[in-house]
Design a protein around this motif. Structure first.
Motif, PDB file in Angstrom:
ATOM      1  N   ILE A 342       0.747  -1.206   0.350  1.00  0.00           N
ATOM      2  CA  ILE A 342      -0.125  -0.146  -0.287  1.00  0.00           C
ATOM      3  C   ILE A 342       1.101   1.429   0.310  1.00  0.00           C
ATOM      4  CG2 ILE A 342      -1.997   1.527   1.441  1.00  0.00           C
ATOM      5  CD1 ILE A 342      -2.982  -1.674   2.199  1.00  0.00           C
ATOM      6  N   ALA A 343       2.073   1.427   0.823  1.00  0.00           N
ATOM      7  CA  ALA A 343       2.673   2.731   1.009  1.00  0.00           C
ATOM      8  C   ALA A 343       3.549   2.466   0.031  1.00  0.00           C
ATOM      9  CB  ALA A 343       3.829   1.905   1.762  1.00  0.00           C
ATOM     10  N   LEU A 344       3.215   1.380  -0.975  1.00  0.00           N
ATOM     11  CA  LEU A 344       4.344   1.591  -2.734  1.00  0.00           C
ATOM     12  C   LEU A 344       3.583   2.039  -3.520  1.00  0.00           C
ATOM     13  CD1 LEU A 344       5.855  -2.017  -3.098  1.00  0.00           C
ATOM     14  CD2 LEU A 344       7.185   0.120  -2.545  1.00  0.00           C
ATOM     15  N   VAL A 345       2.674   1.517  -3.527  1.00  0.00           N
ATOM     16  CA  VAL A 345       1.227   2.402  -3.964  1.00  0.00           C
ATOM     17  C   VAL A 345       0.994   3.599  -4.396  1.00  0.00           C
ATOM     18  CG1 VAL A 345      -1.630   2.359  -4.379  1.00  0.00           C
ATOM     19  CG2 VAL A 345      -0.025   0.246  -4.679  1.00  0.00           C
ATOM     20  N   LYS A 346       1.100   4.142  -3.351  1.00  0.00           N
ATOM     21  CA  LYS A 346       0.987   5.954  -2.423  1.00  0.00           C
ATOM     22  C   LYS A 346       2.136   6.493  -3.031  1.00  0.00           C
ATOM     23  CE  LYS A 346      -1.322   5.483   1.637  1.00  0.00           C
ATOM     24  NZ  LYS A 346      -1.851   5.246   2.670  1.00  0.00           N
ATOM     25  N   ARG A 355      12.703  -4.037  -4.582  1.00  0.00           N
ATOM     26  CA  ARG A 355      14.220  -5.645  -4.004  1.00  0.00           C
ATOM     27  C   ARG A 355      13.063  -5.747  -2.650  1.00  0.00           C
ATOM     28  NH1 ARG A 355      17.748  -1.754  -6.777  1.00  0.00           N
ATOM     29  NH2 ARG A 355      18.108  -2.338  -8.449  1.00  0.00           N
ATOM     30  N   ARG A 356      13.230  -4.676  -2.358  1.00  0.00           N
ATOM     31  CA  ARG A 356      13.164  -5.328  -0.392  1.00  0.00           C
ATOM     32  C   ARG A 356      11.983  -5.618  -0.126  1.00  0.00           C
ATOM     33  NH1 ARG A 356      16.649  -2.908   2.644  1.00  0.00           N
ATOM     34  NH2 ARG A 356      18.108  -1.180   1.450  1.00  0.00           N
ATOM     35  N   LEU A 357      10.420  -5.790  -1.151  1.00  0.00           N
ATOM     36  CA  LEU A 357       9.777  -6.890  -0.759  1.00  0.00           C
ATOM     37  C   LEU A 357       9.940  -8.167  -1.383  1.00  0.00           C
ATOM     38  CD1 LEU A 357       7.098  -6.223   0.005  1.00  0.00           C
ATOM     39  CD2 LEU A 357       6.164  -5.527  -2.025  1.00  0.00           C
ATOM     40  N   LEU A 358      10.256  -7.703  -3.194  1.00  0.00           N
ATOM     41  CA  LEU A 358      10.766  -8.978  -2.873  1.00  0.00           C
ATOM     42  C   LEU A 358      11.351 -10.303  -1.941  1.00  0.00           C
ATOM     43  CD1 LEU A 358      11.118  -8.262  -7.154  1.00  0.00           C
ATOM     44  CD2 LEU A 358       9.355 -10.299  -6.144  1.00  0.00           C
TER      45      LEU A 358
END
Length: 474
Positions: A342-346, A355-358
């Motif tokens: 959700i933070a990435l969407v914003k 990369r960190r999320l993966l």
């Protein structure tokens, strides 16, 4: 009486012949009959005979072409065998009486009528005769077929006695309502509310087994609302009921996190049958009551509820007698990470953040994205549509970054052993620091996860830390 067409399978006629040979009457009973009437698939057949169920099972096994093995449970007076895809259980007709502090009944031999009376609900108190004189005849003493047509869960006897005798039946009533999308008869539901405290004599394992079946039902929120309104949820899962309610200060209100959680659960149920992904939906905001704060400047906040929630998961699993294994770790991971996409969407999406999320989500990244999509529950359709379109973009970028950098579950090519050999180190804090620096550099895209490039970076960082290649630095 109505007749029911049984499936074409030798098991039924073999039971007919065996019962006749033993001079007993035999009936298919319970859930198999219910599902046959409802045209639902069923793999379990319960056979009741007015006599010795174990003897009937032994003769049936002898007369079946594949001569299956019979499992006998003498303590329960039951026997079981497999006939192709079906599990067939045999028992003698019985009547039951209960003691106040136990849901285990005193059992004695009885008639078919006694056996039907002891069933939990009218829809389960059905039988089909397997006897030569009236083969296929439906036995329905309590109006179970009528209740199925009315889509109603009702007890065959006085509901207060039914639930007091075996309180697990309260969970089963709600489970069947949730699975079949039936209503619960008002008198039956009132008896659940009145007898809710009796659930305390039931083992947590049995309660959780029913709870899991509710969670796996087509629209699980329906079952949870029944649990909540009856007062059972407050007793079996109090932490979840703490999510309920709206607080208002200076005209500022937060949403009701209980009903939000149920909406997220239903949203997940629409796209996945995975029990543990559904548990992740239930737990994703579980720490909001503990992290709720109000500030006149920003209103209501729940800072850190994802980390606090992840720390709560092991105890909640332990209390609910859920498995403390990879399933618990999966739920814990999704609770901890559920705000990240959700933070990435914003924000402007950087390759580093992807990369960190993966790296952190690993093989569970698709499950995490499914949970995050389900978490968008605004009543503003335009807002929901915009968020979901942004998620599409994030997922597309995740695929691109994964294809180029192969960072899902990645391990740095430079291991702790390589670091120790290079600088003559023993296991120490320094080794851990170097591994962390290297991992960060790869995630930031400063270094590719290839040996020569990563090794050159390691030597440079070691030099900055005063370490020399090939020398003992301990």
């Amino acid at each position: 009486m109505d007749k029911v067409e049984l499936p074409e399978h030798p098991i039924f006629h073999v039971v007919t012949e065996a019962a006749a040979a033993l001079g007993t009457d035999a009936y298919v009973i319970g859930g198999f009959v219910r599902d046959l009437v409802l045209k639902r698939p069923s793999k379990d057949i319960d056979i009741v005979c007015v006599g010795d169920g174990i003897a009937l099972a032994a003769m049936v096994a002898q007369n079946l072409p594949h001569k299956p093995k019979v499992s006998v449970f003498k303590n329960f007076g039951t026997a079981m065998l497999r006939a192709d895809e079906w599990e067939v259980e045999f028992v003698g007709a019985r009547k039951e009486s209960y003691r106040e502090h136990s849901r285990k009944p005193e059992v004695e031999l009885g008639s078919l009528d006694d056996d039907l009376k002891r069933r939990d609900f009218t829809i389960n108190a059905l039988g089909i005769s397997l006897n030569k004189q009236n083969y296929g005849e439906l036995i329905d003493e309590f109006g179970g077929v009528k209740d199925m047509k009315r889509k109603l869960i009702r007890t065959p006897l006085e509901p207060g006695i039914t639930f007091s005798d075996d309180p697990l039946r309260m969970m089963r009533a709600i489970r069947f309502a949730s699975q079949l999308k039936f209503d619960i008869d008002p008198d039956t539901f009132d008896a659940i509310t009145e007898n809710k405290e009796r659930i305390r004599i039931v083992s947590q394992e049995r309660i959780t087994d029913e709870l899991n079946k509710i969670i796996l039902s087509p629209t699980p929120s329906y079952g949870f609302k029944l649990l909540f309104v009856s007062g059972l949820l407050q007793l079996i899962f109090p932490k979840m009921t703490e999510l309920h309610g709206v607080e208002t200060i200076n005209g500022n209100s937060h949403k009701d996190n209980f009903y939000h959680t149920l909406q997220v659960l239903d949203n997940v149920a629409e796209v996945s049958d995975d029990l543990w992904l559904r548990w992740s939906a239930i737990m994703h905001d579980i720490a909001k009551p503990d992290t709720k704060r109000y500030s006149p400047k920003v209103g209501w906040t729940f800072h850190g509820h994802e980390d606090r929630g992840a720390r709560m998961v092991p105890k909640l699993f332990k209390d609910l007698k859920l498995p403390l294994n990879e399933h618990m770790k999966f739920v814990q991971k999704l609770v901890r990470l559920h705000l990240r996409p959700i933070a990435l969407v914003k924000d402007t999406v950087t390759d580093s953040a992807l990369r960190r999320l993966l790296f952190e989500a690993g093989d569970d990244v698709e499950a995490l994205m499914a949970l995050c999509r389900a978490d968008i529950t605004s009543k503003n359709d335009t807002k929901v549509k915009r968020y979901l379109q942004n998620f599409d973009k994030v997922e597309k970028r995740l695929v691109e970054v994964e294809e180029s950098d192969k960072l899902r579950n990645f391990q740095p090519v430079i291991t702790g052993e390589v670091i120790m050999d290079t600088f003559g180190l023993k296991p120490s804090k320094t080794v851990g620091e170097l591994k962390e620096i290297l991992t960060e550099a790869i995630l930031e895209g400063k270094v590719r996860n290839e040996f020569d490039e990563a090794f050159a970076f390691l030597l440079e960082k070691g030099k900055e830390m005063g370490l020399r290649q090939g020398h003992s630095n301990n």
